[in-house]
Design an enzyme around this catalytic site. Structure first.
Site, PDB file in Angstrom:
ATOM      1  NE  ARG A  90      -0.334  -6.714  -8.246  1.00  0.00           N
ATOM      2  CZ  ARG A  90      -0.154  -5.992  -7.141  1.00  0.00           C
ATOM      3  NH1 ARG A  90      -0.201  -6.576  -5.962  1.00  0.00           N
ATOM      4  NH2 ARG A  90       0.086  -4.706  -7.217  1.00  0.00           N
ATOM      5  CG  HIS A 125       4.010  -1.898  -9.508  1.00  0.00           C
ATOM      6  ND1 HIS A 125       2.767  -1.817 -10.099  1.00  0.00           N
ATOM      7  CD2 HIS A 125       3.777  -1.961  -8.165  1.00  0.00           C
ATOM      8  CE1 HIS A 125       1.838  -1.854  -9.160  1.00  0.00           C
ATOM      9  NE2 HIS A 125       2.419  -1.934  -7.978  1.00  0.00           N
ATOM     10  CD  GLN A 140       3.371   2.122  -6.111  1.00  0.00           C
ATOM     11  OE1 GLN A 140       2.568   1.261  -5.807  1.00  0.00           O
ATOM     12  NE2 GLN A 140       3.408   3.293  -5.500  1.00  0.00           N
ATOM     13  CG  ASP A 167       8.812  -2.611  -2.805  1.00  0.00           C
ATOM     14  OD1 ASP A 167       7.936  -2.847  -1.955  1.00  0.00           O
ATOM     15  OD2 ASP A 167       8.826  -3.146  -3.933  1.00  0.00           O
ATOM     16  CB  CYS A 219       5.204   0.974  -3.582  1.00  0.00           C
ATOM     17  SG  CYS A 219       6.227  -0.453  -3.274  1.00  0.00           S
ATOM     18  NE  ARG A 270      -0.744   2.327  -7.745  1.00  0.00           N
ATOM     19  CZ  ARG A 270      -0.692   1.000  -7.599  1.00  0.00           C
ATOM     20  NH1 ARG A 270      -0.218   0.467  -6.495  1.00  0.00           N
ATOM     21  NH2 ARG A 270      -1.075   0.199  -8.584  1.00  0.00           N
TER      22      ARG A 270
HETATM   23  N1   CP Z   1       1.764  -1.037  -4.038  1.00  0.00           N
HETATM   24  C1   CP Z   1       0.967  -2.047  -4.434  1.00  0.00           C
HETATM   25  O1   CP Z   1       0.974  -2.482  -5.608  1.00  0.00           O
HETATM   26  O2   CP Z   1       0.148  -2.479  -3.453  1.00  0.00           O
HETATM   27  P1   CP Z   1      -0.779  -3.779  -3.547  1.00  0.00           P
HETATM   28  O3   CP Z   1       0.132  -4.977  -3.629  1.00  0.00           O
HETATM   29  O4   CP Z   1      -1.611  -3.766  -2.283  1.00  0.00           O
HETATM   30  O5   CP Z   1      -1.626  -3.665  -4.784  1.00  0.00           O
END
Ligand code: CP
Length: 308
Positions: free
Chosen positions: A106, A133, A136, A227, A267, A295
């Site tokens: 990430r 993402h 997701q 989001d 999300c 997830r």
């Molecule tokens: N939706 C998501 O990626 O959550 P986090 O940022 O908690 O990983």
């Protein structure tokens, strides 16, 4: 018994790295893992996690997924590893791929993720960048499939910033052939490259619709999705974005405009009463926590394929 197939591409940097059949295969594996119909032992394989930004769902779901698959994870905190000191990605990637069997990253700049993938000899997974993402999106479409049993005739409307989450929804939605509508304030439209790619995949079908009107976009939709308005790293834009996104909250009025059986997705993490009201999040239409659980199952499916 269902077996994980090897994917054509070694990395999962973008929804575009999968074919439509591969998306469906991962979702089928995910569903089987969820329903305890499938048990795979990866024989102590190791997933390295590099998170330059905070995470709850992505980090924990990857850790639990590897644990359920008989593997393990190493969480490489940039501040306690040499990553935070600025060791070149090409060095980190070559070293880590001698220890780990797969690496999930990430980070901010998608080009950094591509640099890891270039130098890593093991599969690299996008755990969120500024561009996409894709993990997701796998969980999102698993949740939609669980609700509607099919993607045919499903209309998904995303209301919010046309950035990473929207991009992966658009691209994965195009692979699955479902109608995706994006409603965002002017200036927050999705990346033109993503729109172009999606339209190429849809091939003449006008199934991607971009507008600046959440009420028109929501009309008759089966899925309403949002989001946060200000992503991690955009804290200094919060005030301006709160103003720009005024009118784009998913509230009960907007939900009434959608199909009567529409489900609500987010999300997470959410800012309640900004992009979504508390009442809608807690409503019976909400599948937000089922989506968060998915997830785990979707990533089990993905890891099983990448490591098979
Ligand atoms: N939706 C998501 O990626 O959550 P986090 O940022 O908690 O990983």
């Amino acid at each position: 018994m269902l077996k994980p197939n090897k994917l054509a591409k070694n990395n999962f940097l973008s929804s575009l790295d999968l074919s439509p059949d591969e998306v469906l295969h991962i979702l089928e594996l995910a569903s089987n893992f969820k329903n305890k119909k499938l048990n795979i032992d990866l024989n102590n394989k190791v997933l390295g996690l590099i998170f330059d930004k905070s995470s709850t769902r992505t980090r924990v779901s990857f850790q639990v997924a590897m644990s359920r698959l008989g593997g393990t994870t190493i969480d490489l905190n940039p501040t306690t590893s040499q990553i935070g000191r600025g060791e070149p990605i090409k060095d980190t990637a070559r070293v880590l791929s001698r220890y780990c069997d797969v690496i999930a990253i990430r980070t901010f700049d998608h080009l950094d993720l591509e640099e890891y993938a270039k130098w890593s000899t093991k599969p690299v997974i996008n755990a969120l960048t500024d561009l996409e993402h894709p993990c997701q999106a796998l969980a999102d479409y698993l949740t939609i499939h669980e609700e509607f049993f099919d993607f045919k005739d499903v209309v998904l409307t995303f209301i919010g910033d046309g950035n990473n989450v929207a991009h992966s929804l658009i691209l994965c939605g195009a692979l699955l052939g479902i109608e995706v509508r994006i409603a965002c304030p002017k200036g927050y439209e999705p990346n033109p490259f993503v729109i172009k790619k999606a339209r190429e995949i849809y091939n003449n079908d006008n199934l991607l619709k971009i507008s600046n009107d959440p009420y028109t976009a929501a009309k008759g939709s089966n899925v309403l999705y949002t989001d946060v308005w200000s992503s991690m790293g955009e804290e200094n834009q919060k005030e301006k974005k709160d103003t720009d996104f005024n009118g784009f909250t998913i509230n009960s009025d907007l939900v009434t405009n959608a199909d009567k059986d529409a489900i609500i997705l987010h999300c997470l993490p959410a800012y309640r009463n900004k992009e979504i009201t508390d009442a809608v999040m807690e409503s019976e239409n909400s599948r937000i926590f089922q989506q968060a659980e998915n997830r785990l199952h979707a990533q089990q499916g993905l890891l099983a394929c990448l490591l098979s």
